[in-house]
Motif scaffolding. Structure first.
Motif, PDB file in Angstrom:
ATOM      1  N   UNK A  23       0.845  -1.195   0.000  1.00 57.18           N
ATOM      2  CA  UNK A  23       0.000   0.000   0.000  1.00 57.18           C
ATOM      3  C   UNK A  23       0.882   1.247   0.000  1.00 57.18           C
ATOM      4  N   UNK A  24       0.736   2.043  -1.047  1.00 56.81           N
ATOM      5  CA  UNK A  24       1.574   3.230  -1.180  1.00 56.81           C
ATOM      6  C   UNK A  24       1.283   4.205  -0.042  1.00 56.81           C
ATOM      7  N   UNK A  25       2.309   4.698   0.635  1.00 56.51           N
ATOM      8  CA  UNK A  25       2.093   5.623   1.759  1.00 56.51           C
ATOM      9  C   UNK A  25       1.466   6.937   1.310  1.00 56.51           C
ATOM     10  N   UNK A  40      -0.943   1.967   9.514  1.00 62.82           N
ATOM     11  CA  UNK A  40      -0.431   3.171  10.159  1.00 62.82           C
ATOM     12  C   UNK A  40       1.042   3.054  10.500  1.00 62.82           C
ATOM     13  N   UNK A  41       1.450   1.869  10.968  1.00 59.78           N
ATOM     14  CA  UNK A  41       2.877   1.635  11.234  1.00 59.78           C
ATOM     15  C   UNK A  41       3.688   1.724   9.942  1.00 59.78           C
ATOM     16  N   UNK A  42       3.172   1.090   8.893  1.00 61.61           N
ATOM     17  CA  UNK A  42       3.870   1.088   7.603  1.00 61.61           C
ATOM     18  C   UNK A  42       4.021   2.499   7.056  1.00 61.61           C
ATOM     19  N   UNK A  43       3.005   3.317   7.242  1.00 64.58           N
ATOM     20  CA  UNK A  43       3.020   4.700   6.743  1.00 64.58           C
ATOM     21  C   UNK A  43       3.740   5.650   7.693  1.00 64.58           C
ATOM     22  N   UNK A  44       4.126   5.162   8.868  1.00 67.64           N
ATOM     23  CA  UNK A  44       4.802   5.981   9.873  1.00 67.64           C
ATOM     24  C   UNK A  44       3.959   7.198  10.264  1.00 67.64           C
ATOM     25  N   UNK A  45       2.679   6.941  10.501  1.00 65.33           N
ATOM     26  CA  UNK A  45       1.782   7.994  10.968  1.00 65.33           C
ATOM     27  C   UNK A  45       2.101   8.322  12.428  1.00 65.33           C
ATOM     28  N   UNK A  46       1.638   9.488  12.914  1.00 67.83           N
ATOM     29  CA  UNK A  46       1.872   9.828  14.326  1.00 67.83           C
ATOM     30  C   UNK A  46       1.373   8.722  15.262  1.00 67.83           C
ATOM     31  N   UNK A  47       2.110   8.503  16.344  1.00 61.17           N
ATOM     32  CA  UNK A  47       1.830   7.377  17.241  1.00 61.17           C
ATOM     33  C   UNK A  47       0.424   7.421  17.817  1.00 61.17           C
ATOM     34  N   UNK A  48      -0.058   8.628  18.172  1.00 60.55           N
ATOM     35  CA  UNK A  48      -1.404   8.704  18.756  1.00 60.55           C
ATOM     36  C   UNK A  48      -2.474   8.323  17.741  1.00 60.55           C
ATOM     37  N   UNK A  68      -1.326  12.005  -4.808  1.00 61.84           N
ATOM     38  CA  UNK A  68      -1.521  13.408  -5.157  1.00 61.84           C
ATOM     39  C   UNK A  68      -0.964  13.719  -6.549  1.00 61.84           C
ATOM     40  N   UNK A  69      -1.041  12.746  -7.454  1.00 66.88           N
ATOM     41  CA  UNK A  69      -0.606  12.976  -8.809  1.00 66.88           C
ATOM     42  C   UNK A  69      -1.698  12.611  -9.800  1.00 66.88           C
ATOM     43  N   UNK A  70      -2.920  12.725  -9.376  1.00 66.16           N
ATOM     44  CA  UNK A  70      -4.026  12.418 -10.264  1.00 66.16           C
ATOM     45  C   UNK A  70      -5.125  13.417 -10.021  1.00 66.16           C
ATOM     46  N   UNK A 103      -8.525  14.422  -0.675  1.00 68.53           N
ATOM     47  CA  UNK A 103      -7.867  14.320  -1.974  1.00 68.53           C
ATOM     48  C   UNK A 103      -6.679  13.374  -1.904  1.00 68.53           C
ATOM     49  N   UNK A 104      -5.880  13.492  -0.856  1.00 71.05           N
ATOM     50  CA  UNK A 104      -4.674  12.665  -0.732  1.00 71.05           C
ATOM     51  C   UNK A 104      -4.985  11.235  -0.315  1.00 71.05           C
ATOM     52  N   UNK A 105      -6.161  10.987   0.241  1.00 74.87           N
ATOM     53  CA  UNK A 105      -6.506   9.615   0.623  1.00 74.87           C
ATOM     54  C   UNK A 105      -7.288   8.905  -0.470  1.00 74.87           C
ATOM     55  N   UNK A 106      -7.655   9.637  -1.534  1.00 76.30           N
ATOM     56  CA  UNK A 106      -8.519   9.066  -2.558  1.00 76.30           C
ATOM     57  C   UNK A 106      -7.911   7.839  -3.215  1.00 76.30           C
ATOM     58  N   UNK A 107      -6.636   7.902  -3.571  1.00 72.17           N
ATOM     59  CA  UNK A 107      -6.011   6.767  -4.246  1.00 72.17           C
ATOM     60  C   UNK A 107      -5.901   5.560  -3.327  1.00 72.17           C
ATOM     61  N   UNK A 108      -5.848   5.788  -2.028  1.00 75.06           N
ATOM     62  CA  UNK A 108      -5.835   4.663  -1.094  1.00 75.06           C
ATOM     63  C   UNK A 108      -7.125   3.877  -1.206  1.00 75.06           C
TER      64      UNK A 108
END
Length: 304
Positions: free
Chosen positions: A14-16, A190-198, A300-302, A89-94
């Motif tokens: 899954x692309x971050x 979330x771990x894979x994407x290195x999102x904030x811990x909370x 964010x390239x579409x 917009x940035x989550x759309x491709x997910x």
């Protein structure tokens, strides 16, 4: 059958979220962030600017002038709407990676996530400790685990494994079918994407009692929003599943029933308005047409 190795392989493909989206997430965790900082940050990604402006002009076609700059977008659509446009917009491709299967329908999943985001945002306005921006982000991203689960073979027909003598919570049915539920897998993403811990903790624990009781109310907020969205008709897999709100989560938030009902009604109405603002139906249809293309594109390239 335990499917964790397969799920981990899917999660790793899954692309971050793009760097600018992650920086927006970090910025808006501070409720006192400066609008100029947000605008400056958005300007660092020209393709994102183009998409957001296209969305703004589509939604604001009744204005006399075309919006041609992010700074103007703040004036015309408002700060909160601009941040929402950016996140969605940035989550759309997910969500475009969601496989069409009996387990889940991509557009319905996107609507559910939007409803959860707006419900979380409303709850955060009345609960100390979480900024509305962070709450909205948690709601938008909480179903990324379902995107991964939809790609498992069992998603094509989960009904035999999910059938039982009595209705059960949807997360329990997911564990019966897949070996893990969407919250567990969202934590892995979330771990894979290195999102904030909370944020990761809330994604992973919004159906776990020990997390709902924790010091950070974000998980309880997300749980309540998730269940309320289902109760209001923004359904997710297993249509016969129960969607009861945990008393533990309600006690953690400390909101009166009448206030909770009012917040829910306001958020659901806002969901319909925001879906129209984002042209959500058309966007989802376009993104879910040809999943192999969507999977290989940067979020964010579409353009819509």
């Amino acid at each position: 059958m335990h499917r964790e190795p397969t799920i981990l392989r899917i999660v790793k493909t899954m692309r971050p979220l793009p760097t600018v989206a992650q920086r927006v997430l970090a910025l808006v965790q501070d409720p006192d962030y400066a609008i100029d900082d947000l605008v400056s940050l958005l300007k660092t990604d020209p393709s994102l600017v183009a998409r957001v402006l296209r969305l703004c002009n589509s939604a604001c076609s009744g204005f006399d002038r075309e919006i041609t700059a992010i700074g103007d977008a703040v004036t015309f659509v408002g700060t909160r709407n601009l941040v929402q446009l950016t996140r969605v917009s940035c989550s759309a491709a997910t969500f475009a990676a969601t496989a069409r299967a009996a387990y889940v329908e991509p557009t319905a999943l996107w609507h559910h996530s939007l409803a959860c985001g707006l419900l979380c945002q409303e709850l955060a306005n009345h609960v100390e400790g979480v900024s509305p921006g962070t709450a909205f982000t948690a709601g938008i991203l909480h179903d990324v685990g379902r995107v991964a689960l939809s790609q498992l073979p069992a998603a094509s027909d989960p009904r035999p494994a999910a059938q039982g003598s009595a209705p059960q919570p949807h997360e329990r049915l997911e564990r019966d079918v897949f070996g893990q539920d969407h919250a567990d897998v969202a934590g892995l993403v979330g771990d894979h994407w290195q999102l904030p811990a909370n944020l990761v903790a809330a994604l992973r624990g919004h159906h776990a009692d020990d997390t709902l009781l924790g010091e950070d109310p974000l998980a309880a907020m997300l749980h309540v929003a998730d269940q309320m969205a289902i109760q209001h008709g923004f359904a997710v897999p297993f249509g016969k599943a129960t969607a009861a709100i945990s008393p533990i989560a309600l006690a953690r938030l400390g909101l009166a029933d009448d206030l909770l009902a009012a917040l829910g009604a306001r958020a659901i109405a806002e969901t319909a308005r925001t879906a129209e603002l984002l042209n959500l139906e058309a966007a989802a249809s376009r993104y879910t047409r040809g999943s192999s293309t969507a999977l290989n594109e940067h979020p964010c390239q579409r353009t819509f």
